[in-house]
Design a protein around this motif. Sequence first.
Motif, PDB file in Angstrom:
ATOM      1  N   ASP A  20       0.867  -1.181   0.000  1.00 31.14           N
ATOM      2  CA  ASP A  20       0.000   0.000   0.000  1.00 31.14           C
ATOM      3  C   ASP A  20       0.901   1.228   0.000  1.00 31.14           C
ATOM      4  O   ASP A  20       1.746   1.375   0.879  1.00 31.14           O
ATOM      5  CB  ASP A  20      -0.878  -0.011   1.252  1.00 31.14           C
ATOM      6  N   SER A  22      -2.955   4.256  -2.563  1.00 32.25           N
ATOM      7  CA  SER A  22      -4.273   4.414  -1.920  1.00 32.25           C
ATOM      8  C   SER A  22      -4.529   5.853  -1.502  1.00 32.25           C
ATOM      9  O   SER A  22      -5.473   6.132  -0.786  1.00 32.25           O
ATOM     10  CB  SER A  22      -4.361   3.516  -0.679  1.00 32.25           C
ATOM     11  N   ARG A  66     -10.894  13.645   4.746  1.00 32.63           N
ATOM     12  CA  ARG A  66     -10.276  13.389   3.446  1.00 32.63           C
ATOM     13  C   ARG A  66     -11.235  13.694   2.288  1.00 32.63           C
ATOM     14  O   ARG A  66     -11.049  13.219   1.174  1.00 32.63           O
ATOM     15  CB  ARG A  66      -9.837  11.929   3.368  1.00 32.63           C
ATOM     16  N   VAL A 107     -13.297  -3.548   3.594  1.00 34.95           N
ATOM     17  CA  VAL A 107     -12.390  -2.807   4.476  1.00 34.95           C
ATOM     18  C   VAL A 107     -12.626  -3.113   5.957  1.00 34.95           C
ATOM     19  O   VAL A 107     -13.563  -3.839   6.322  1.00 34.95           O
ATOM     20  CB  VAL A 107     -12.485  -1.271   4.238  1.00 34.95           C
ATOM     21  N   TYR A 144      -9.611  -9.102   5.327  1.00 33.27           N
ATOM     22  CA  TYR A 144      -8.805  -9.444   6.507  1.00 33.27           C
ATOM     23  C   TYR A 144      -8.961 -10.916   6.858  1.00 33.27           C
ATOM     24  O   TYR A 144      -8.130 -11.473   7.564  1.00 33.27           O
ATOM     25  CB  TYR A 144      -9.172  -8.525   7.683  1.00 33.27           C
TER      26      TYR A 144
HETATM   27  C1  PBG Z   1      -4.495   4.709   3.478  1.00 36.63           C
HETATM   28  C2  PBG Z   1      -5.477   3.609   3.530  1.00 36.63           C
HETATM   29  C3  PBG Z   1      -6.672   3.514   4.244  1.00 36.63           C
HETATM   30  C4  PBG Z   1      -7.126   2.219   4.052  1.00 36.63           C
HETATM   31  C5  PBG Z   1      -6.237   1.590   3.186  1.00 36.63           C
HETATM   32  N1  PBG Z   1      -5.231   2.471   2.860  1.00 36.63           N
HETATM   33  C6  PBG Z   1      -7.362   4.425   5.185  1.00 36.63           C
HETATM   34  C7  PBG Z   1      -7.784   5.770   4.798  1.00 36.63           C
HETATM   35  O1  PBG Z   1      -7.857   6.158   3.635  1.00 36.63           O
HETATM   36  O2  PBG Z   1      -8.054   6.509   5.754  1.00 36.63           O
HETATM   37  C8  PBG Z   1      -8.339   1.622   4.675  1.00 36.63           C
HETATM   38  C9  PBG Z   1      -8.331   0.135   4.805  1.00 36.63           C
HETATM   39  C10 PBG Z   1      -9.346  -0.408   5.714  1.00 36.63           C
HETATM   40  O3  PBG Z   1     -10.143   0.307   6.351  1.00 36.63           O
HETATM   41  O4  PBG Z   1      -9.387  -1.650   5.827  1.00 36.63           O
HETATM   42  N2  PBG Z   1      -4.808   5.795   2.765  1.00 36.63           N
END
Ligand code: PBG
Length: 332
Positions: free
Chosen positions: A117, A166, A222, A278, A318
């Motif tokens: 990631d 990401s 975000r 997620v 997961y």
């Molecule tokens: C990083 C990222 C996030 C996730 C994956 N890469 C979190 C976000 O954008 O705040 C979330 C993964 C998950 O909730 O399982 N940017």
Amino acid sequence: MAKQTYSGVRRRIRGSAHIRELAAAVHLSHRDFIQPLFVDESIDRRTEIPSLSGIASDTPESLLRQISADVECGVRKFLLFPVPANKAEGNFDYRFICGVVRDIRTHFGKEVWIAVDVCLCAYTSHGHCGILNTERNAVLHADTAQALAGYAVQLADAGADCIAPSDMMDGRVGAIRDALDLHGMTEVTVMSYSSKFSSQFYGPFRDACHSAPGRGTLLKDRKTYQISPFNGGDALLSAFRDIEEGADIIMVKPALPYLDVITGLKRQVHHPVAAYHVSGEYQGLELLVQHGLADRAKVHTEVWAALKRGGADIIISYAARHAEEWISGIEY
Ligand code: PBG
């Protein structure tokens, strides 16, 4: 052809496990799964993540043991999330995760496929996915894309098979693809989090990665770079754009609330579509199980079946390390 009617008996197709299995329109395979892994520089032993049941943050040493165990369970594909000890505003230090990738390669060779990631949110002192402007009220897309491109080259040099940005900055897929190609890393795959929504379902993950946004900035969420849940068209356009910039795999994240986007992409592009179930989606199911309200294997496989019906080729979960066992035990 006889005139089509919809009245009458449906139970002939439901009456036994045999007919239900034959009539199933989707079948799951553990081969389609990717297992996320957290590796944290600031811990000295493997640490359970309280908000993500059954999931732990690893040290580089315990990570190798976790991967061995996962390989035994039929997992071969991994998505690594680095949690560096030091946070900064710029000039980020990627040596920790590059060392981890090298170790995995040394121990497992090409038996495993490693995606990383790529985002700055675990690296920045403010938790945002990009570099901030001097007023600290906006992320700088082009500067961040350049930083991520440099990061991607270091990861590829360390042996990563796949770069998974990401961050949601405009232009990052193109910047990463160009940088990889310039360094002769033409074989490295880019899996873009192309359709990533601004979501409440990332809560447990942000706990694990200490990446909740906002500390010391005027930008508290975000929403200015992740997609609005109220705008599915933006999610499709974002994926088309990333394909144009060189993404090999596109992704929808979160998964279940955005099945329409998964289906839309599957119909309109020929690239593999990944669905990221997620942390909050996973934990929601785990809480049902903990309250005795659902069977663990059955509830996860039910959601996975939904993602497949929706058009997902790849599932990031997961619970991927249970996929082989749970799928082989499905009772139709
Ligand atoms: C990083 C990222 C996030 C996730 C994956 N890469 C979190 C976000 O954008 O705040 C979330 C993964 C998950 O909730 O399982 N940017």
